[in-house]
Design a protein around this motif. Structure first.
Motif, PDB file in Angstrom:
ATOM      1  N   CYS A 206       0.843  -1.476  -0.100  1.00  0.00           N
ATOM      2  CA  CYS A 206      -0.027  -0.289   0.100  1.00  0.00           C
ATOM      3  C   CYS A 206       0.726   1.299  -0.101  1.00  0.00           C
ATOM      4  CB  CYS A 206      -0.909  -0.036   1.453  1.00  0.00           C
ATOM      5  SG  CYS A 206      -2.099  -1.207   1.020  1.00  0.00           S
ATOM      6  N   ASP A 207       1.819   1.394   0.974  1.00  0.00           N
ATOM      7  CA  ASP A 207       2.704   2.448   0.754  1.00  0.00           C
ATOM      8  C   ASP A 207       3.438   2.486  -0.507  1.00  0.00           C
ATOM      9  OD1 ASP A 207       1.883   2.687   3.587  1.00  0.00           O
ATOM     10  OD2 ASP A 207       3.652   1.768   4.396  1.00  0.00           O
ATOM     11  N   LEU A 210       1.364   3.919  -3.226  1.00  0.00           N
ATOM     12  CA  LEU A 210       0.845   5.351  -2.881  1.00  0.00           C
ATOM     13  C   LEU A 210       1.906   6.275  -3.380  1.00  0.00           C
ATOM     14  CD1 LEU A 210      -0.920   5.078   0.363  1.00  0.00           C
ATOM     15  CD2 LEU A 210      -2.041   5.933  -1.558  1.00  0.00           C
ATOM     16  N   ARG A 213       2.000   6.081  -7.488  1.00  0.00           N
ATOM     17  CA  ARG A 213       1.115   6.911  -7.939  1.00  0.00           C
ATOM     18  C   ARG A 213       1.284   8.626  -7.620  1.00  0.00           C
ATOM     19  NH1 ARG A 213      -5.239   6.832  -5.259  1.00  0.00           N
ATOM     20  NH2 ARG A 213      -3.971   7.747  -3.536  1.00  0.00           N
ATOM     21  N   TRP A 234      -3.532   2.802  -8.903  1.00  0.00           N
ATOM     22  CA  TRP A 234      -3.965   2.166  -7.842  1.00  0.00           C
ATOM     23  C   TRP A 234      -4.556   0.793  -7.859  1.00  0.00           C
ATOM     24  CZ3 TRP A 234      -2.739   1.685  -2.686  1.00  0.00           C
ATOM     25  CH2 TRP A 234      -3.477   0.852  -1.869  1.00  0.00           C
TER      26      TRP A 234
END
Length: 822
Positions: A206-207, A210, A213, A234
């Motif tokens: 997730c990190d 992000l 992105r 994502w």
């Protein structure tokens, strides 16, 4: 049109005249080079169309000037062209400027070719971005700052290379995601450790996504938006993670298994890491595999868990504890959904728990615990049962159990003849208990209220007529004087409660007959606790059954009121003043025959004084109301006798029959049973009861020889010289006023006789209207019109009786059809 102070940022060249080779012209003001190409502007009221030539150096000044113009003397503003080195001189020369001349149109042409991209621009840029993405996934520092990376993505997108960049980023991400998930295969056997590794992997992913992105945000906003088939970066990352998680099936299976184990441990009372559960389940939800990969096996395991637990607890626990356990379990599952399960699971999860813990055990719960809860009036437990049953649509089963319980319990009260004395009070307590449970436990459910009413109507008519009689007796007991400690409000409340039972009675005419008989005794003997309460009860009955039902009861009250006036008038009359024997007071109740119960005539030979009094009153009454006939009801009379005993004077409240017997002992000390019978002419059975009350009861004014409870033909009676009592005025219980079986039977028979008259009248009324009617239709109409229960065979007998008396006849062609005979 010149405005000298309009602008302060540009130096305006003064108009001048030169003689150099170019001739006379006005030098325009200098301007800085701008990045724009062509612009049309209006400034200081003048219109300029300018073609601007782009210079490579931003500090250059472009002017349409001849070389000779630069040699103008300072006095004519030549210093304006060198503003950068002589600002002060320029300002001074502006003050000497002449009026502006018309502006000259300047045309500046583009002289440079379109710039081209460097060789290998895309590859070099991607190399920089790839290095950065790898560093992000490898958690290593990257020498290139984020702003340059963002600019690199921006440049690639501006030069139409977004599609290629997107594919390269996708490929690079996939490689790293695959590696991360494959690294989990074969990891720790300890489920908690393994789940922590999965959580860390997901959190890192997730990190990382992000950050990527954030770098490629311009790609998301341009290329992805313009390409329908392209996912956002994502979503693309989630799709890659989902794909490789499913390929690493061991990781997915082990994760789901570990989650299920943790939840089961929590259900068994162990403490678990709810944050870990929350993060991993959020991962499943984000990946879009929550429903298929986790929820399905989770609900199956939940169903198995609670199925086993339900059977186990039903065997080990009593019903109140089991219901509490179910309530706690359902609350826990709801809380579980709030804390870490997906919100979409709540409905199916709670339904699964309800089905296994409640729905499959409805019958067992009712059979094992409902009666116990009802008998104990366990309000809270019954409310819990109602609320839980409502969750699984099992209220109909609960309603049926309530109906069965009410009928079974009430039947025990009604059918037990030994407890007839307490039947009404028991039924009232039972009804009050049911009403409280209905109100507080069953949420005032209308269907449950109707169930209680139906059950009471059924059970209260199981013994035909007897409950109606006992309800009338119960009211008589409450309305009779002597109920100490009962306030008017309490009495009124009791009347209302009894009225509820009265509504359930089908044979209300039986109630009326007994109530009227008891009311007559209360009114004639002055035993009513409260006339207001009596009238209130009649008003309630009138509201329930109509004025026809209470006409006679209201007439009885009118007779009592009228009798008071007649007695007052009698005492003031000349007959009373001149002819009455001294020492005697007499009060007479004049009753209308149709209003009062029918009393059998009882002959008695009255003492001379009483006969004289009766004759005088009769003379007075007939002189006032001619054409009427008075009949003396000796069985209803009562007297107050003054007795002279050796141990003191007493006043005795006795019946008329007791009075006649006691007055015989004014002239004799000892009398045999036969002597008393001959002297009084009282009917044998009544005389025995009278003597029994005087010689065998608690207040023994006479002595019987031989002693005993029963009065025989050979017994003799003597005045009791040794009689003593602490009270001056005392009551000798009037045995004849107590009801006997014969009296009850005769009252019931009179009711049945009245019913026959009502049936006959109804048949004639119907046939007179219809003229011709079949037997079936006639019986149907009779059932609708008659307000008391009756069998069709009894109706048929009444029809036959009317045919014999020639009110009806059978049709000659069809014996099932009746014709009315006028």
């Amino acid at each position: 049109m010149s405005h000298a102070n309009n602008t302060t940022n540009h130096h305006k060249r003064p108009a001048c005249t030169t003689t150099g080779g170019g001739g006379d012209h006005c030098n325009p003001p200098m301007k800085k080079a701008r990045s724009q190409g062509i612009a049309t502007t209006t400034k200081n009221g003048l219109h300029f169309d300018t073609d601007v030539e782009i210079s490579d150096e931003s500090s250059s000044v472009i002017e349409d000037l001849n070389p000779n113009d630069l040699l103008d003397p300072p006095s004519v503003g030549a210093a304006a062209g060198r503003a950068s080195s002589g600002g002060v001189t320029s300002n001074l020369s502006r003050k000497k400027a002449t009026l502006p001349q018309p502006a000259k149109k300047l045309v500046i042409k583009l002289v440079k070719a379109k710039p081209t991209l460097p060789t290998n621009f895309e590859e070099k840029t991607w190399a920089t971005l790839k290095s950065a993405i790898s560093a992000i996934f490898m958690k290593q520092p990257d020498p290139c700052d984020l702003e340059k990376l963002y600019q690199a993505v921006n440049d690639l997108c501006l030069h139409k290379m977004g599609g290629s960049l997107y594919q390269r980023i996708e490929k690079e991400c996939e490689a790293h995601i695959k590696t991360a998930l494959q690294s989990l295969v074969g990891q720790s056997e300890d489920l908690m450790v393994f789940l922590s590794l999965v959580e860390n992997c997901w959190q890192d992913f997730c990190d990382q996504m992000l950050m990527i992105r954030g770098i490629a945000l311009y790609l998301d906003r341009t290329y992805v938006k313009q390409t329908p088939t392209a996912r956002s970066l994502w979503d693309m990352g989630l799709q890659l993670f989902r794909k490789h998680l499913s390929l690493a099936s061991e990781v997915e299976y082990k994760t789901v298994f570990g989650l299920l184990k943790m939840i089961e441990s929590e259900r068994l009372g162990e403490a678990v890491d709810r944050t870990l559960l929350n993060h991993l389940l959020k991962m499943f939800t984000a990946l879009g595999i929550y429903s298929e990969s986790f929820e399905k096996p989770f609900l199956e395991r939940t169903s198995e868990f609670y199925a086993a637990e339900g059977v186990k607890y039903m065997q080990q626990s009593d019903i109140p504890d089991y219901l509490k356990h179910v309530e706690i379990r359902l609350h826990e599952e709801h809380e579980r959904c709030v804390l870490y399960l997906d919100v979409s699971t709540r409905k199916t999860l709670v339904a699964t728990a309800e089905r296994q813990l409640l729905q499959h055990h409805i019958s067992a719960i009712l059979d094992k615990g409902f009666t116990m809860l009802m008998d104990g009036s366990r309000i809270d437990d019954l409310q819990r049962m109602y609320l839980l049953f409502s969750r699984v649509n099992a209220l109909e089963s609960l309603r049926q159990a309530l109906s069965s319980y009410t009928r079974r319990t009430g039947q025990g009260m009604v059918m037990d003849e030994e407890k007839d004395k307490d039947m009404v009070s028991c039924l009232l307590e039972f009804k009050a208990s049911l009403d409280k449970i209905w109100e507080e436990s069953f949420s005032k459910n209308e269907a449950f209220c109707n169930t209680i009413k139906d059950a009471f109507e059924h059970l209260i008519n199981l013994r035909q007529n007897r409950p109606a009689e006992l309800i009338a007796k119960f009211l008589d007991d409450k309305l009779r004087a002597g109920n100490k400690g009962t306030s008017e409000e309490e009495l009124e409340g009791t009347l209302d409660k009894v009225l509820v039972l009265f509504r359930f009675i089908q044979g209300k005419d039986v109630f009326e007959a007994f109530y009227k008989k008891d009311l007559a005794k209360r009114l004639l003997l002055g035993k009513s606790a409260s006339i207001d309460a009596e009238k209130s009860m009649i008003s309630k009955l009138k509201t329930e059954c109509g004025s026809q039902f209470t006409n006679k009861l209201e007439g009885m009250f009118k007779d009592i009121e009228l009798s008071k006036e007649i007695n007052e008038s009698f005492k003031q009359s000349s007959q009373a003043r001149t002819k009455l024997p001294s020492g005697i007071e007499m009060s007479v109740h004049v009753l209308t025959t149709g209003y009062w119960p029918t009393y059998p005539p009882m002959d008695v030979r009255l003492p001379h004084e009483l006969n004289v009094y009766q004759d005088i009153f009769k003379e007075f009454y007939l002189s006032k109301y001619s054409g009427r006939r008075l009949m003396w009801q000796n069985s209803l009379g009562h007297c107050m006798l003054k007795g002279e005993f050796p141990k003191g004077r007493k006043e005795l409240a006795v019946s008329l029959f007791q009075t006649v017997v006691l007055m015989l002992f004014n002239d004799a000390q000892n009398l045999s049973f036969q002597d008393i019978k001959d002297a009084t002419s009282i009917e044998d059975k009544e005389l025995r009861r009278t003597l029994q009350s005087l010689a065998c009861g608690k207040t023994r004014v006479l002595l019987k020889n031989p002693k005993g409870r029963e009065v025989d033909d050979n017994d003799s009676f003597a005045f009791n010289d040794a009689f003593t009592h602490p009270l001056y005025r005392l009551k000798v219980n009037a045995i004849q006023m107590k009801e006997t079986v014969e009296e009850n039977t005769s009252t019931t028979e009179r009711v049945f006789q009245d019913r026959q008259y009502q049936v006959d009248a109804a048949i004639v009324r119907i046939m007179k209207t219809r003229k011709v009617l079949s037997h079936t239709l006639l019986i149907t109409e009779l059932f609708q019109q008659l307000k008391f229960p009756i069998k069709s065979t009894d109706l048929k007998k009444r029809v036959e009786s009317l045919i014999d008396r020639e009110y009806l006849e059978r049709d000659k062609n069809n014996p099932q059809i009746y014709n009315y005979l006028a």
